[in-house]
Design an enzyme around this catalytic site. Structure first.
Site, PDB file in Angstrom:
ATOM      1  N   GLU A 422      12.587   6.003  -2.067  1.00 62.85           N
ATOM      2  CA  GLU A 422      12.462   4.699  -2.121  1.00 62.85           C
ATOM      3  C   GLU A 422      12.461   3.787  -2.156  1.00 62.85           C
ATOM      4  O   GLU A 422      12.379   3.811  -3.809  1.00 62.85           O
ATOM      5  CB  GLU A 422      11.028   5.276  -1.650  1.00 62.85           C
ATOM      6  N   ASP A 496       7.611   7.102  -4.193  1.00 62.74           N
ATOM      7  CA  ASP A 496       6.323   7.608  -4.854  1.00 62.74           C
ATOM      8  C   ASP A 496       5.637   7.853  -4.701  1.00 62.74           C
ATOM      9  O   ASP A 496       4.915   8.563  -3.914  1.00 62.74           O
ATOM     10  CB  ASP A 496       5.688   5.592  -4.968  1.00 62.74           C
ATOM     11  N   ASP A 498       2.141   6.724  -4.239  1.00 57.73           N
ATOM     12  CA  ASP A 498       1.075   6.760  -3.879  1.00 57.73           C
ATOM     13  C   ASP A 498       0.944   6.657  -2.086  1.00 57.73           C
ATOM     14  O   ASP A 498       1.453   7.692  -1.945  1.00 57.73           O
ATOM     15  CB  ASP A 498       1.668   5.037  -4.577  1.00 57.73           C
ATOM     16  N   ASP A 500       1.957   4.344   0.240  1.00 56.33           N
ATOM     17  CA  ASP A 500       3.138   3.931   0.427  1.00 56.33           C
ATOM     18  C   ASP A 500       4.145   4.743   0.408  1.00 56.33           C
ATOM     19  O   ASP A 500       4.835   4.796   1.849  1.00 56.33           O
ATOM     20  CB  ASP A 500       3.695   2.356   0.019  1.00 56.33           C
TER      21      ASP A 500
END
Ligand code: 0RA
Length: 632
Positions: A422, A496, A498, A500
Site C-alpha cells: 500500500e 498499514d 490502520d 485504510d
C-alpha cells in the site's frame, strides 16, 4: 467357477497398526483437519444408514473433555458372529480395515469423508472408544484402547431403541491439537443436512458454551440454494429443482439465478464437496449452455445476440449439483475433482431433459434469464475489446511487465514472492529492504476498485487491477485464468495497520476471491504481519505484533528506560526495519489466506462489499466485536 466364488467372498482385512503408523494416509493429516475428520468419518456411517432409509436422526455431542459422541437410530452395527472370522461382526467393523466397502455386501457406501475409510480408523486413532449397539431389543457394547479391544462384545441389557452410539476420545499421541471447534463441525453437519433432505442432525456442545444446533431441511439442496441466496435478489423466483437416477448414478440439481455478476456453483459427489469440479460439472455446464441457447432461438433473442457462451449463461447462476454413485474416483491436485467419465453424459442428459421441460413450462422465467444472459454477453464482448486493447498495448501480457513492478531475479516461480504494498512510500522502503533475488514489490496507489460492484469489462479498465493481473501473470476471468502461469509462489498483501489499510486489504481479498479463487484455494495468497510497536531500550530495539506482546516486552525490560513507538503505517519503518520485522522469511510471520468455508466467504463478501445496505448494517452490528477478523 469355484475359484471365482471364493475370490468374491474373500475380503482383505488388515489390522490397525498401519493406521497408527501413518495416520495421514487415512485421514489426510493429524492437525485440526484430521481431528475433525474423525467425526465426519463416524457420521458418514450414520448418513449411510439414513440413505438406506433406516435412520432419520443423528446426534453429535462434543463432551467437556473434547471427546465426541455420535448417536444414530440406524440398524445398529451387526453383532452376530462372523462365519469365517469367528468373532463378532461388531469387533471386525471396529478393529479391521476392510478393503472395498462394507463386508456385508451392502451395495455400496455412498457417503464417506474424503478418505472414506471407515469407523475402524477412528478407533485406531482414539486413546479410548466405546461403542454401543441397540439391536433386536438388546444393548451390546465393546470398548477399545488405541484400537485394541479391552474386552469381548458384551450384551449389557435390553434396548427399546435401535441404532449405534460411538463415543471416542482422539489420541494425544497422534493429534497435534485436541480441541474441537463447534463452528467447524456445525458447518459440515449443516451441509450434510442440506445434501440429505429430511435427515435431522443435532450438534450439542457440552463444554462451557452449551450451544446446540439442529439441522433438518425438508427441501434439501433447494433449501441450500435458498440459504446461499438469503441476502440476494433472485431473478428466477424460486430454485429450479430436479432429481433423477440413471444406471447407478443418482443426480440432483438445484438452480437459481440472482442479480449478481458471479457464478456460485457447488458440486458434490457422495456428499463430498468436489471443489475442483469434474465430470458432473462438465456435464451440467454443457447442458445448461445448450438449453439456454435453444431458448434464445425459440424466444427470438437471436437478434439481440446470436449465441451465448458458457460464461454468459453462468453469470448470476447459483447451483448445487449433487451426485451419488458407487466407486467415485477423486482426482486432481487436491483429490477434489470427480473423475468418473460416465457421469458427464448422465448429468448432461438429465439436465437437458429436465431443464428444457422447466423452460417450456415457465416462459416468463426463461425471458428474465435470457435478458440477464444477453447483458452479460454484451459486457463480455466489451471486456474482450478492453482486454484486446490492453493486450495490444502489452498491458496484460507477461512479456511486458508494469513499470511500477520491481521484479526479482529468480526465475523459478515457486521460489518467488510478490509483495502488494500500500502506497508509494512504503513501496519504496520495501524495494530497498527486500531480498531482490526472490522478492518482487508492486506498490499500489490508493484504493483499488470494489470489484463486487462492477462487471469484468469495467474492472479490466482499472489501472491498479491491470497492473496486479499483469504482474501475477495468470490472466483473469473464467477460462482465461491459468494458475500454471503464476509468476510467484507467494503473493503477499502488505498494508498499514490502520482502517485504510484494512479497507485496502479487504478490497484486494474481494478481488482475489472473485477473480482468482484458485490462487486462494491453492495457498498462494498471504497477508503480511507488520509489527504494531517498536520498544526501544537504549540501543536495543524490540518489536511487538500486538498489545499482549508489547506488555510482555515491557515486563522483560522492567526498570530500563523504554520508549514506545506505535507504528501507524509501514512508511514509518526504514527499509532495514521493514526487512527485519515483516519481510525476512526467517523472522516474519505471514498469514495464509484460506477459504475452507467458501459459503461463508461468499456471504461475507456479498454483504460487506455488495449493494444491499440493510444486510451490511446488520452484519457489521452483529460482528462489531470481531471486526478485526472480518477479512476472512
Ligand atoms: C456395518 C454394516 C452395517 C452397518 C454398519 C456397519 C454401521 C456402522 C455404523 C457406525 C455408526 N453408525 C453405524 N451404523 C451402521 C449394515 C447393517 C445391517 O445390514 O444390518
Amino acid at each position: 467357477m469355484s475359484q471365482n466364488y471364493s475370490a468374491d467372498k474373500i475380503q482383505v482385512l488388515e489390522g490397525l497398526d498401519a493406521v497408527r503408523k501413518r495416520p495421514a494416509m487415512y485421514i489426510g493429516s493429524t492437525d485440526v483437519y484430521g481431528l475433525h475428520h474423525l467425526v465426519y468419518e463416524v457420521v458418514d456411517n450414520s448418513i449411510d444408514e439414513a440413505l438406506a432409509g433406516v435412520c432419520d436422526t443423528i446426534i453429535v455431542t462434543i463432551h467437556n473433555d473434547n471427546s465426541i459422541e455420535v448417536l444414530d437410530n440406524g440398524r445398529g452395527i451387526p453383532v452376530d458372529t462372523h462365519p469365517v472370522y469367528k468373532i463378532s461382526a461388531l469387533e471386525i467393523v471396529m478393529t479391521k480395515l476392510h478393503a472395498g466397502g462394507k463386508f456385508d455386501n451392502k451395495s455400496y457406501k455412498v457417503s464417506g469423508g474424503l478418505h472414506g475409510v471407515g469407523v475402524s480408523v477412528v478407533n485406531a486413532l482414539s486413546e479410548s472408544l466405546t461403542v454401543e449397539v441397540y439391536r433386536d431389543g438388546k444393548t451390546y457394547t465393546q470398548s477399545y484402547k488405541r484400537g485394541a479391544p479391552v474386552g469381548k462384545v458384551k450384551q449389557i441389557g435390553a434396548a427399546k431403541k435401535q441404532g449405534t452410539r460411538v463415543l471416542f476420545k482422539p489420541d494425544k499421541e497422534i493429534f497435534e491439537v485436541l480441541e474441537y471447534s463447534f463452528d467447524t463441525l456445525s458447518k459440515r453437519l449443516r451441509e450434510l443436512a442440506f445434501l440429505n433432505a429430511g435427515i435431522k442432525i443435532v450438534l450439542r456442545d457440552d463444554r462451557a458454551s452449551g450451544k446446540e444446533h439442529i439441522f433438518q431441511f425438508k427441501g434439501g439442496i433447494v433449501s441450500f440454494v435458498q440459504y446461499i441466496n438469503e441476502k440476494k435478489v433472485s431473478i428466477s423466483k424460486k430454485p429450479i429443482y430436479f432429481r433423477s437416477q440413471r444406471d447407478t448414478v443418482d443426480v440432483e440439481v438445484a438452480i437459481e439465478y440472482i442479480d449478481s455478476y458471479n457464478e456460485t456453483v457447488y458440486t458434490y459427489a457422495n456428499n463430498i464437496n468436489t471443489k475442483e469440479g469434474g465430470t458432473h460439472l462438465v456435464g451440467f455446464r454443457s447442458a445448461l449452455t445448450r438449453v439456454i441457447n435453444d431458448s434464445l432461438k425459440k424466444e427470438g433473442y437471436e437478434k439481440k445476440i446470436p449465441q451465448l457462451s458458457g460464461d454468459d449463461v453462468r453469470e448470476g447462476l447459483v447451483a448445487i449439483i449433487s451426485v451419488k454413485l458407487p466407486n467415485p474416483q477423486f482426482e486432481g491436485q487436491t483429490k477434489m475433482k470427480l473423475g468418473n467419465g460416465e457421469v458427464k453424459g448422465i448429468v448432461e442428459s438429465i439436465t437437458n431433459e429436465h431443464l428444457s421441460q422447466y423452460f417450456e413450462e415457465n416462459p416468463q422465467v426463461v425471458r428474465r434469464i435470457l435478458d440477464k444472459c444477453v447483458l452479460s454477453a454484451r459486457a463480455r464482448i466489451a471486456a474482450k475489446k478492453a482486454r484486446d486493447l490492453t493486450r495490444r498495448k502489452g498491458a496484460l501480457e507477461g512479456d511486458s511487465l508494469p513499470g511500477k513492478l520491481a521484479d526479482c531475479s529468480e526465475r523459478d516461480p515457486s521460489l518467488c514472492e510478490l509483495y502488494l504494498v500500500e502506497g508509494d512510500s512504503a513501496g519504496g522502503s520495501a524495494k530497498q529492504g527486500r531480498d531482490r533475488n526472490f522478492q518482487a514489490i508492486l506498490p499500489l496507489k490508493g484504493k483499488i476498485m470494489n470489484v463486487e460492484k462492477s462487471r469484468l469489462d469495467k474492472i479490466l479498465s482499472n489501472e491498479e487491477i491491470k497492473t496486479i493481473i499483469t504482474a501475477i501473470g495468470t490472466g483473469i476471468g473464467g477460462d482465461e485464468f491459468d494458475i500454471g502461469k503464476a509468476r510467484y509462489g507467494k503473493i503477499i498483501i502488505m498494508t498499514d495497520a490502520d482502517v485504510d489499510g484494512s479497507h485496502i486489504r479487504t478490497l484486494l481479498l474481494t478481488f482475489f476471491f472473485r477473480y482468482m479463487p484458485e490462487l486462494i484455494r491453492n495457498g498462494y495468497l498471504y497477508i503480511a504481519q507488520p509489527p504494531l510497536y517498536l520498544i526501544k531500550a537504549g540501543k536495543e530495539a524490540n518489536y511487538a505484533y500486538n498489545d499482549a506482546e508489547r506488555d510482555q516486552v515491557l515486563k522483560k525490560l522492567d526498570k530500563k528506560n523504554t520508549v514506545i513507538q506505535r507504528y501507524k503505517g509501514l512508511g514509518e519503518m526504514n527499509p532495514e526495519q521493514l526487512w527485519e520485522t515483516t519481510m525476512n522469511p526467517e523472522k516474519r510471520t505471514i498469514l495464509k489466506v484460506n477459504m475452507d468455508d467458501e459459503i461463508e466467504a461468499e456471504e461475507v463478501f456479498t454483504v460487506l462489499m455488495g449493494d444491499a445496505v440493510e444486510p451490511r448494517k446488520k452484519f457489521i452490528e452483529e460482528n462489531a466485536r470481531n471486526v478485526r477478523n472480518l477479512d476472512l
